[in-house]
Scaffold this motif. Structure first.
Motif, PDB file in Angstrom:
ATOM      1  N   ALA A  62      -4.855  26.255   4.393  1.00 16.70           N
ATOM      2  CA  ALA A  62      -4.105  27.321   3.713  1.00 16.70           C
ATOM      3  C   ALA A  62      -5.010  28.093   2.762  1.00 16.70           C
ATOM      4  N   GLY A  63      -5.860  27.380   2.033  1.00 21.09           N
ATOM      5  CA  GLY A  63      -6.790  28.035   1.114  1.00 21.09           C
ATOM      6  C   GLY A  63      -7.783  28.918   1.849  1.00 21.09           C
ATOM      7  N   CYS A  64      -8.279  28.442   2.977  1.00 23.85           N
ATOM      8  CA  CYS A  64      -9.213  29.240   3.771  1.00 23.85           C
ATOM      9  C   CYS A  64      -8.531  30.498   4.318  1.00 23.85           C
TER      10      CYS A  64
ATOM     11  N   ASP B 189      -3.634  21.926   2.951  1.00 25.12           N
ATOM     12  CA  ASP B 189      -3.959  22.783   1.816  1.00 25.12           C
ATOM     13  C   ASP B 189      -5.337  23.422   1.963  1.00 25.12           C
ATOM     14  N   ALA B 190      -6.281  22.705   2.567  1.00 24.11           N
ATOM     15  CA  ALA B 190      -7.611  23.261   2.780  1.00 24.11           C
ATOM     16  C   ALA B 190      -7.545  24.437   3.759  1.00 24.11           C
TER      17      ALA B 190
ATOM     18  N   CYS C  31     -15.086  29.682   6.530  1.00 28.65           N
ATOM     19  CA  CYS C  31     -14.830  28.283   6.175  1.00 28.65           C
ATOM     20  C   CYS C  31     -15.160  27.394   7.370  1.00 28.65           C
TER      21      CYS C  31
ATOM     22  N   ASP D 286      -7.807  37.772   1.792  1.00 27.44           N
ATOM     23  CA  ASP D 286      -8.196  38.482   0.573  1.00 27.44           C
ATOM     24  C   ASP D 286      -9.548  39.169   0.713  1.00 27.44           C
TER      25      ASP D 286
ATOM     26  N   ARG E  17      -5.975  32.069   2.983  1.00 30.30           N
ATOM     27  CA  ARG E  17      -5.788  33.000   1.857  1.00 30.30           C
ATOM     28  C   ARG E  17      -7.086  33.721   1.527  1.00 30.30           C
ATOM     29  N   ARG E  18      -8.205  32.989   1.512  1.00 27.80           N
ATOM     30  CA  ARG E  18      -9.520  33.620   1.264  1.00 27.80           C
ATOM     31  C   ARG E  18      -9.823  34.659   2.333  1.00 27.80           C
TER      32      ARG E  18
END
Length: 119
Positions: A110-112, A107-108, A98, A118, A114-115
């Motif tokens: 946090a999303g990165c 949130d951006a 990212c 995963d 999580r990616r």
């Protein structure tokens, strides 16, 4: 109980680094901060970290050069205030997961993260 994922933060800004470490800890991860890419590379953090969040512009080794050195084994999130398209292109070539532009939304990030965890 499984250990919490370790998110390493490489940021030279003395106020932003602890804020980012605190943020990832508030998300339920372990966080460890480093003032430079060299400090990150000197210890064993690269082998312990599950994800790296690094500023692009650092004294010495840049965040992008750090990504090149680490290769694809560690998911990397690169943060920058710069807007040149060439940075985005180089980040992709270096395998950066990212690229976030400052100021970024929590949130951006946090999303990165999580990616990254995963992948």
């Amino acid at each position: 109980m499984l250990p919490k994922p370790l998110i390493a933060i490489v940021e030279d800004d003395e106020s932003l680094r602890p804020a980012l470490v605190g943020l990832v800890r508030s998300m339920g991860y372990d966080g460890e901060g480093f003032a430079s890419a060299e400090a990150f590379l000197e210890g064993d953090a690269a082998s312990r970290a599950n994800c790296l969040v690094s500023d692009f512009q650092l004294p010495g080794i840049s965040g992008l050069d750090l990504a090149d050195r680490l290769g694809v084994g560690l998911p990397i999130i690169l943060v920058t205030a710069r807007t040149e398209k060439s940075i985005e292109d180089r980040a992709k070539e270096s395998g950066v997961l990212c690229l976030l532009r400052k100021p970024f939304e929590i949130d951006a990030l946090a999303g990165c993260i999580r990616r990254a965890l995963d992948s």
